[in-house]
Design an enzyme around this catalytic site. Structure first.
Site, PDB file in Angstrom:
ATOM      1  N   GLY A 122      11.551  76.024 -19.425  1.00  0.00           N
ATOM      2  CA  GLY A 122      12.521  75.447 -18.502  1.00  0.00           C
ATOM      3  C   GLY A 122      12.796  76.441 -17.391  1.00  0.00           C
ATOM      4  N   LYS A 123      13.509  76.037 -16.388  1.00  0.00           N
ATOM      5  CA  LYS A 123      13.904  76.960 -15.316  1.00  0.00           C
ATOM      6  C   LYS A 123      15.098  76.368 -14.603  1.00  0.00           C
ATOM      7  CE  LYS A 123      12.423  80.860 -13.519  1.00  0.00           C
ATOM      8  NZ  LYS A 123      11.831  81.975 -14.256  1.00  0.00           N
TER       9      LYS A 123
END
Ligand code: NAD
Length: 401
Positions: A95-96
């Protein structure tokens, strides 16, 4: 950037004989959270959290505060995180997150308000077993501590396993600050071993003597007396000394927030960043920014090994040209995975209520990086592909098991 990530996944998928549907599944993003954060002062900011793939475990990835952050960049970085955690053999996904902001334009109070509101908005979608964010560009343990505190107030969760990259006093791990640089040193050592050059004398230059670059150099100096640092740069200038630079002295100099443009260490001279890239060294370490080596300057590279410590420091075209010339490029998803590996170790410590010594953390880091490198070299040798293709192939193997 997103296109490059998709090309890499598609190419590696094809090499593994995957059908188009499986490749599409690997590219597909699970969820995107796009929202606005309003500060009491009336300022408004765009905020993002992209959750790419959680097949192997909770989503994992940093949060960056930068004026250039946009949805496509966050999508690309989230996607690459899934492949980085997978190739490192971690039970985590990718994720980011990010906020489109220049944190230097905010007061300390506004920065805290922004960080807390970010965590507050995302609280239903993140957590120790869902999505575990960490620091990235322009975010740090202080910002993460605010987010953890906000999350704890909202949920009552006292494990502190909701975020990693916390300060030591608030559940952070020993060894986290040095982890990316240390992982880079271990990766280069493993590569030299694989090439039968473990005991050779080598020279190297570092572009970007920041957090990652300076830890790389000081750890390399302590562990490898046969590696000679001959040049290092910051955003202003580079210093060069053919007889070798003292990494510790350079680090102390940079701690005073001074530029290499004014450096006067014994036997060294100031050169430009482009000159540094063109030095006749054995290894070039790229630890500054994306696309540092590109179509305009790749021809000047003389190093036979390039270590990608920054994310995406070599453009796709430059990568193809350098690889065709026989340059060995150690890809970012392996070379800079030390950070996420120790983030994982921090998360495990928090979940189990344990605190490990720095020696123990470093030992585990070494084991993860060495294992990932061994698997990488096996795939490169067996399949006759570049290290980058091999890294994506190994990640895909783990993701499609
Ligand atoms: P940092 O800001 O501490 O250091 C970056 C350094 O690069 C600074 O010394 C800066 O002066 C220098 N720099 C900037 N532009 C330059 C240019 N044009 N030429 C030469 N030097 C230049 O950042 P960091 O935490 O060391 O991260 C460096 C890179 O590594 C980034 O791409 C980051 O995304 C990546 N990375 C960092 C981590 C981590 O744990 N910090 C983990 C994975 C990847």
């Amino acid at each position: 950037m997103l296109e490059t990530a998709h090309t890499l996944i598609t190419r590696a998928g094809k090499k593994l004989g995957l059908d188009a549907k499986t490749v599409d599944e690997l590219i597909k993003i699970d969820a995107e959270h796009v929202f606005k954060i309003n500060l009491d002062s009336g300022k408004q900011f765009d905020a993002y959290r992209v959750q790419h793939n959680n097949k192997l475990g909770p989503y994992k990835g940093g949060i960056r505060f930068h004026p250039d952050v946009d949805l496509d960049e966050v999508r690309a970085l989230a996607t690459l995180m899934s492949f980085k955690t997978a190739v490192a053999g971690l039970p985590l996904g990718g994720g980011k997150g990010g906020i489109r902001v220049n944190p230097r334009d905010l007061s300390e109070k506004e920065l805290e308000e922004l960080s807390r509101k970010y965590a507050r908005h995302l609280q239903p979608y993140i957590g120790p077993d869902k999505d575990v964010p960490a620091p990235d560009v322009n975010t740090n343990p202080k910002i993460i501590d605010w987010m953890v505190d906000e999350y704890e107030q909202l949920t009552g969760d006292k494990t502190k396993a909701s975020f990693t990259g916390k300060s030591l006093g608030k559940g952070g791990s020993q060894g986290r600050d040095a982890a990316t640089g240390r992982g880079g040193v271990i990766t280069l050592r493993q590569l030299l071993k694989h090439l039968g050059k473990e005991n050779h004398k080598i020279t190297y230059a570092i572009q970007g003597f920041g957090n990652v670059g300076s830890f790389f150099a000081t750890i390399a100096a302590a562990d490898h007396s046969n590696w000679k640092l001959v040049a290092a740069s910051d955003s202003q200038a580079a210093v060069y000394a053919p007889d070798g630079l003292d990494a510790k002295a350079l680090e102390e100099y940079k701690q005073q927030r001074r530029s290499f443009a004014d450096y006067k260490g014994g036997g060294s001279q100031v050169i430009s960043n482009e000159d540094l890239l063109a030095l006749d060294v054995d290894v070039l370490v790229l630890a500054a920014l994306g696309d540092a080596v590109n179509e305009t300057n790749y021809k000047s590279i003389k190093a036979s090994v390039v270590l990608e410590l920054a994310n995406g420091p070599i453009s796709e075209q430059a990568f193809d040209k350098l690889s065709a010339r026989g340059v060995t490029i150690v890809p970012d998803i392996i070379a800079n995975a030390g950070g996420v590996i120790v983030s994982y170790l921090e998360w495990v410590q928090n979940k189990n209520g344990e605190r490990w010594t720095e020696t123990e953390v470093n030992r585990k880091l070494e084991a993860y990086v060495s294992r990932a490198c061994d698997a990488l070299f096996k795939t490169t040798d067996d399949q006759k592909v570049t290290l980058k293709e091999a890294a994506f192939m190994n990640a895909i193997k783990n993701l499609t098991k």
